[in-house]
Structures are given as structure tokens and as C-alpha cells.
Design a protein around this motif. Structure first.
Motif, PDB file in Angstrom:
ATOM      1  N   SER A 105     -25.561 -28.295 -40.978  1.00  0.00           N
ATOM      2  CA  SER A 105     -25.101 -29.322 -40.047  1.00  0.00           C
ATOM      3  C   SER A 105     -26.038 -30.526 -40.042  1.00  0.00           C
ATOM      4  O   SER A 105     -25.588 -31.676 -39.944  1.00  0.00           O
ATOM      5  N   GLY A 152     -19.867 -26.147 -30.546  1.00  0.00           N
ATOM      6  CA  GLY A 152     -20.374 -26.982 -31.628  1.00  0.00           C
ATOM      7  C   GLY A 152     -19.556 -26.854 -32.903  1.00  0.00           C
ATOM      8  O   GLY A 152     -19.334 -27.847 -33.612  1.00  0.00           O
ATOM      9  N   LYS A 153     -19.086 -25.646 -33.190  1.00  0.00           N
ATOM     10  CA  LYS A 153     -18.266 -25.449 -34.391  1.00  0.00           C
ATOM     11  C   LYS A 153     -17.000 -26.281 -34.346  1.00  0.00           C
ATOM     12  O   LYS A 153     -16.594 -26.872 -35.350  1.00  0.00           O
ATOM     13  N   THR A 199     -23.815 -30.304 -33.344  1.00  0.00           N
ATOM     14  CA  THR A 199     -23.441 -28.966 -33.812  1.00  0.00           C
ATOM     15  C   THR A 199     -24.676 -28.166 -34.210  1.00  0.00           C
ATOM     16  O   THR A 199     -24.785 -26.974 -33.896  1.00  0.00           O
ATOM     17  N   GLN A 257     -17.703 -29.915 -34.932  1.00  0.00           N
ATOM     18  CA  GLN A 257     -17.938 -30.175 -36.345  1.00  0.00           C
ATOM     19  C   GLN A 257     -16.639 -30.137 -37.141  1.00  0.00           C
ATOM     20  O   GLN A 257     -16.421 -30.970 -38.040  1.00  0.00           O
TER      21      GLN A 257
END
Length: 408
Positions: free
Chosen positions: A101, A37-38, A188, A41
Motif C-alpha cells: 500500500s 482500509g481494504k 490503507t 484501496q
């Protein structure tokens, strides 16, 4: 009873032996989803900034703001977290990351974003990462009951991060093309929840807390690092590699759009190529990264990074650029991860949080400075020339460092 007593432990291959520890298995699974997810993003934020403004300077500024807090407050954060319950602190930080997020997702969906908003979100992310990254690294040792398995746990953690780095950017490029950046930010937030769930489930062995004020604890850690020659040499290498080689990340949107006439999917391929090389580096370390050989890996990775930067400048088409980026990702990761393994394995347990935090501060802080400088130089002379300058300076610095070591 320690999970080391389990007869199933001997069934795990040597290259992944840390996964025999149940707590590390749980953490590993949550960390894998969170790290994916990081990367989604990060790619979405960079692409959003560049397609809204077309500014190379803003790209450099975003890289700087998202990483610089680790240089400015990271070492102090290490002293602070050594005095507290690391798991509880990481749970709190993870909750804030989820909220950040979600704010990005809603603001992008509602078209409330501009350059200033993106920069402020990057700064908030940098502040949170200044706490979250050393907390995660320092906690790994508490999830592995046998200290002999710690280096393998560190390599597996790095392998996970770089596998996500390989998969995440192309996934982000596809998601941006078909659904937009807001969906990336929402996904994210969901990914961060996976690590939060893992942290709530694991029960690692708490390490000793440092005594004294934060200032006293900080000075104790600095004294150890200053007086230990091997640590000083490793940190100098970290500064050079990440100031000059890791700056490539800030320039990828420019390469994708202006040099190779591509879209977000091409940006994902470029980032993914570097991630593929980085993943291979962690495989090399998992299989052959015995402690006595790690310094050789550190030096080889740094030299590979310098060569790859020049190769990226010379690349005349996208396939050659992808190859150069794979070598670059390999070199940077080989150097950084082998350095991390040496520092953590050699540091006393009560100092580990501070040593990790200082390493991370150098690692990401100087990447931030390099990204900012690269954006400014690229705005004047273009991204390819900027990469050539970085490669030449890195090669010269490494040769000078090797010469000094030989004379000693």
C-alpha cells in the motif's frame, strides 16, 4: 482460565455472543479497521485505472488479477497453512500488505503509475490475498474458546466486512474527490497496521497441524470435499453466484461515469449501496441463522442475486440502481456467508484450513473470472446488457440445480 468462565459472558446478547471472548474482541477491532482500509484501496485502485485509461477491459483485468490467484493457488495454500503456525504467517503477510500500500501511495503521488503498473499491483494484491484470506478465516476458531460460538464469530466477522463495505466506498469517493488516490493508499497502509497490532497482542489456541507433505495434505482435503455430497452442492452454488453475480463490481466505474454521468463520489454510493445490502444480510444471519436453516438462506440469496442483476439492467435512474445494488449485495452475501458457516461448522478441525481455502478459492477465483468476462462483454455491448446476461444465466443455472435436487 478460559474467558468462558467469566460471569460477564452471559450478559452478551445471543446475536453477538462471540464477542464475550477477549481474543476475538481484539481481533475483531483490528480486523474492522483493516477491512475499512481494504475497501478504500479497492475503490481508489479501480477509479485510478478507469480515469487514467477509460478502459473497461482494464477494469475487468484488475478484478481478475486481484482475485484469480485465490483460484489458482488458494487450495494449495490451504494445505500449506494447515502445516504451519497460522498466526505467524498472517503477521508476515500483513507486513507485506502494508509495504504494498505504501508503494502504491508513493507511486501515485509521484505520477509514476500507468495501466501496466496498476495491473502489476493488482496481481501482487491477489497473491497476498490468496494467503491472507484463508489465514484470517482459519484463525477465527482459535480466538473463540467454545466451538458452539464459532458460527456466531463467522457471522460477526462477515458483518464487520460488510459494514466496512458500506462505509468504505463512500469514504473513498470523498477522499478521492478532495485529496486524491495517493491519500487513500497511505490510509490503507495505516489501517493494515491495526490488524497487525491486534495479531501481535492476541494469543489464540493453536489448532492441530496437519502431518505429511503438502501434496498429501492437499489430497486429503480434496477427498473429504469430493466424498461429502453437501459440501459439493454448496461449492457448486458458490461457483455460480460468484461467477455471474459478483461480476457487477468490475462494472461499477462504468455505471458511475458512463451510465449515470457521475464522479468518484457516485462510484462510492454505488459500492456503498451493495455494501448496505450485504450488511443487512449479515444481520439476518446473526439473528436468525441457525444451522438447520442455513441452506434455505443460501438458496434464497442466490435467487435474490439473479433478480437484482436484471433489476440493475432495468434501472432507469440512479436511485433505482442503488436499490437494485442493495438487493444484489444482500443476495450475494446471504448466499456466501451462509455457505461459509455451513462448511466451517461441518468440517473437522484438522481439515478446516483446507476447506476454508477451497471455499475462498471458489468464492474469489470465480469472481475474478466473472469480472474479466464482464469487462470483455461490456467493452462490446455495454455494462447494463452484461448485467442482464449474467442475471438470466444465473437464474437458469439455479433453476436447473433445484430441479436436479428435487429429482434426487
Amino acid at each position: 482460565m478460559s474467558d468462558l468462565s467469566s460471569p460477564h459472558r452471559s450478559n452478551w446478547p445471543k446475536a453477538v455472543r462471540a464477542l464475550a471472548h477477549r481474543n476475538f474482541q481484539i481481533y475483531f477491532a483490528g480486523q474492522g479497521v483493516s477491512t475499512l482500509g481494504k475497501w478504500v484501496q479497492q475503490v481508489a485502485l479501480a477509479w485510478l485505472a478507469y480515469h487514467l485509461t477509460g478502459s473497461a477491459v482494464l477494469l475487468g483485468l484488475i478484478t481478475f488479477l486481484s482475485l484469480a490467484p485465490q483460484l489458482l493457488i488458494g487450495p494449495l495454500a490451504g494445505a500449506w497453512i494447515d502445516r504451519h503456525d497460522k498466526r505467524r504467517l498472517l503477521i508476515i503477510v500483513q507486513l507485506i500488505l502494508i509495504l504494498q500500500s505504501l508503494v502504491l501511495a508513493v507511486a501515485t503521488w509521484q505520477a509514476w503509475v500507468d495501466g501496466a503498473f496498476i495491473a502489476s499491483m493488482a496481481l501482487l494484491l491477489g497473491l497476498l490475498n490468496a494467503l491472507e484470506t484463508p489465514l484470517r478465516q482459519a484463525l477465527i476458531g482459535s480466538f473463540v474458546d467454545d466451538p458452539a460460538d464459532l458460527p456466531n464469530a463467522l457471522v460477526l466477522n462477515a458483518m464487520l466486512i460488510n459494514a466496512a463495505r458500506f462505509v468504505g466506498p463512500p469514504l473513498a469517493g470523498a477522499l478521492i474527490a478532495f485529496a486524491g488516490e495517493a491519500v487513500c493508499f497511505a490510509l490503507t497502509a495505516m489501517a493494515f497496521m491495526a490488524l497487525l497490532g491486534g495479531l501481535l497482542k492476541v494469543r489464540g489456541t493453536a489448532g492441530p497441524k496437519a502431518s505429511g507433505s503438502t501434496a498429501e495434505v492437499f489430497c486429503e482435503g480434496m477427498l473429504y470435499m469430493w466424498q461429502t455430497q453437501s459440501v459439493r452442492q454448496l461449492l457448486i452454488n458458490v461457483i455460480m453466484v460468484n461467477l455471474l453475480a459478483s461480476c457487477y463490481a468490475a462494472l461499477l466505474p462504468i455505471l458511475a461515469r458512463s451510465v449515470y454521468a457521475g464522479d468518484a463520489r457516485v462510484l462510492g454510493w454505488l459500492w456503498g449501496a451493495a455494501g448496505a445490502g450485504a450488511f443487512v444480510a449479515t444481520l439476518v444471519l446473526a439473528i436468525g441463522g441457525a444451522l438447520p436453516r442455513l441452506r434455505q438462506f443460501t438458496d434464497a440469496g442466490a435467487l435474490s442475486s439473479a433478480v437484482a442483476l436484471v433489476g440493475l439492467w432495468l434501472a432507469g435512474n440512479l436511485p433505482l440502481a442503488l436499490l437494485a445494488l442493495a438487493v444484489l449485495g444482500f443476495g450475494i452475501t446471504l448466499s456466501n456467508v451462509s455457505t461459509n458457516m455451513q462448511l466451517q461448522s461441518g468440517a473437522p478441525s484438522h481439515l478446516r484450513g483446507r476447506v476454508i481455502a477451497f471455499y475462498i478459492a471458489m468464492r474469489f477465483g470465480f469472481e475474478a473470472l466473472g469480472g474479466l468476462a464482464a469487462g470483455l462483454i461490456a467493452a462490446r455491448w455495454g455494462a447494463p446488457v452484461t448485467l442482464a446476461i449474467a442475471g438470466a444465466v444465473l437464474a437458469a443455472g439455479l433453476l436447473a440445480q433445484f430441479g436436479l435436487h428435487r429429482r434426487k
